[in-house]
Design a protein around this motif. Structure first.
Motif, PDB file in Angstrom:
ATOM      1  N   PHE A   1      -2.519  -3.565  -7.646  1.00  0.00           N
ATOM      2  CA  PHE A   1      -3.941  -3.477  -7.960  1.00  0.00           C
ATOM      3  C   PHE A   1      -4.068  -3.194  -9.453  1.00  0.00           C
ATOM      4  N   GLN A   2      -4.814  -4.028 -10.176  1.00  0.00           N
ATOM      5  CA  GLN A   2      -4.978  -3.851 -11.616  1.00  0.00           C
ATOM      6  C   GLN A   2      -6.452  -3.881 -11.981  1.00  0.00           C
TER       7      GLN A   2
ATOM      8  N   LEU B   1     -10.856   2.237  -9.471  1.00  0.00           N
ATOM      9  CA  LEU B   1      -9.824   1.488  -8.759  1.00  0.00           C
ATOM     10  C   LEU B   1      -9.575   2.091  -7.392  1.00  0.00           C
TER      11      LEU B   1
ATOM     12  N   PHE C   1     -10.051  -2.078   0.554  1.00  0.00           N
ATOM     13  CA  PHE C   1      -9.291  -3.322   0.594  1.00  0.00           C
ATOM     14  C   PHE C   1      -8.532  -3.425   1.917  1.00  0.00           C
TER      15      PHE C   1
ATOM     16  N   ILE D   1     -11.282  -6.109  -9.923  1.00  0.00           N
ATOM     17  CA  ILE D   1      -9.915  -5.694  -9.663  1.00  0.00           C
ATOM     18  C   ILE D   1      -9.093  -6.931  -9.329  1.00  0.00           C
TER      19      ILE D   1
ATOM     20  N   ARG E   1     -12.063   0.969  -4.833  1.00  0.00           N
ATOM     21  CA  ARG E   1     -11.861  -0.397  -4.372  1.00  0.00           C
ATOM     22  C   ARG E   1     -10.649  -0.519  -3.453  1.00  0.00           C
ATOM     23  N   ILE E   2      -9.576   0.211  -3.791  1.00  0.00           N
ATOM     24  CA  ILE E   2      -8.389   0.184  -2.938  1.00  0.00           C
ATOM     25  C   ILE E   2      -8.738   0.689  -1.539  1.00  0.00           C
TER      26      ILE E   2
ATOM     27  N   TRP F   1     -13.141  -9.758  -4.463  1.00  0.00           N
ATOM     28  CA  TRP F   1     -11.863  -9.583  -5.127  1.00  0.00           C
ATOM     29  C   TRP F   1     -11.466 -10.880  -5.783  1.00  0.00           C
TER      30      TRP F   1
ATOM     31  N   THR G   1      -5.561  -8.499  -7.846  1.00  0.00           N
ATOM     32  CA  THR G   1      -4.474  -8.125  -6.953  1.00  0.00           C
ATOM     33  C   THR G   1      -3.462  -9.257  -6.885  1.00  0.00           C
TER      34      THR G   1
END
Length: 313
Positions: free
Chosen positions: A251-252, A268, A275, A149, A271-272, A121, A151
């Motif tokens: 989260f972008q 996304l 996390f 991503i 990945r979230i 990340w 954050t």
């Protein structure tokens, strides 16, 4: 110029958001304290004070942060020279840009632009503290390894939420199926929410926690955040509820082709799912606010937000 230290909370929020939009629109241009202040009719001192009160950082700390994040997207999206990116984002030299980028992300811009499968990340500016500025290690699939991503933590004040609930919807598509969609493929709530002049931020899709869902209502809704003292009209069929002050973990994802927005959202979400905010001293606090999704825009990447609190050790 408006100097009033007695500026109301709603006025301050609106001015801070206007300054933020001004900075976002001028990432590739010289910005001065005076030009920023003129955008909202404040003095430079008052503008800086209002911005920091609402976002927890000075306007130029925010501007530098966003320039570096945007430069990272540019480096990954096209074959460009580091010096060209540095100049495009108003850094004076290759060396200065490389130092700033490396300090922010823990990797030199040239290597970041060329590494085939970046892992972990990229978390800007220690907003989420991590030992030795290292990237988080986590097992990932081949597909996940290609996604970058970003954050960060943002602050939200105590505020109200104007929303149009569903009866059974669990996501955007079920929401539109239940309530119908316009010719622009937006829900009937969207145009109404976009026209609320007192709105603090842009409208969002909402996954509501159980404590904010009356019996017989769906998980998903559309809404917009309003000042705590909002006393305007409530459109027929809408609810207006109170939200406490809280932190949101943002989260972008990377910019994407508009035709591939579904893939961008799925990347996304993957990945979230892996996390772990506890690595950075936080835990999810879903009872404080809905999980939010902003309208997918290819130029900025897909964005979601979820409430968190600092974890007691």
């Amino acid at each position: 110029m408006q100097e009033a230290p007695e500026t109301t909370e709603s006025q301050g929020s609106a001015a801070a958001e206007s300054m933020k939009r001004y900075l976002d629109a001028h990432l590739g241009e010289r910005v001065t304290a005076k030009s920023l202040a003129n955008a909202v009719g404040y003095s430079p001192y008052h503008a800086a004070r209002v911005f920091k009160r609402h976002f927890g950082q000075t306007p130029f700390e925010y501007l530098r942060e966003q320039r570096l994040i945007s430069s990272a997207f540019t480096l990954r999206a096209a074959k460009v020279k580091v010096i060209d990116v540095a100049l495009d984002y108003v850094f004076d030299s290759h060396e200065g840009f490389t130092r700033a980028f490396s300090k922010a992300f823990g990797i030199a811009p040239k290597r970041f632009a060329t590494v085939a499968e970046p892992s972990g990340w990229l978390i800007p500016f220690g907003i989420l503290p991590r030992p030795n500025n290292r990237q988080e290690e986590a097992p990932m699939s081949e597909h996940q390894q290609t996604a970058i991503i970003f954050t960060q933590i943002i602050e939200r004040p105590a505020r109200k939420l104007l929303l149009l609930r569903s009866k059974t919807a669990t996501d955007y598509f079920e929401y539109c199926e239940e309530l119908g969609c316009s010719e622009n493929e937006q829900s009937p709530a969207w145009e109404t929410l976009c026209n609320i002049k007192e709105a603090l931020y842009e409208p969002a899709g909402l996954w509501l926690p159980n404590n904010m869902r009356p019996a017989g209502t769906g998980l998903y809704a559309h809404g917009v955040e309003l000042p705590w003292n909002y006393a305007g009209d409530i459109p027929e069929g809408y609810d207006c509820i109170e939200l406490p002050a809280c932190k949101l973990l943002v989260f972008q994802g990377e910019p994407f082709d508009e035709a591939q927005f579904g893939e961008a959202i799925s990347a996304l979400w993957e990945r979230i799912a892996i996390f772990n905010p506890e690595v950075y001293g936080y835990e999810y606090a879903d009872e404080l606010a809905p999980r939010m999704q902003l309208i997918p825009e290819g130029w900025r990447g897909y964005i979601e937000m979820r409430p968190v609190r600092e974890k007691v050790r």
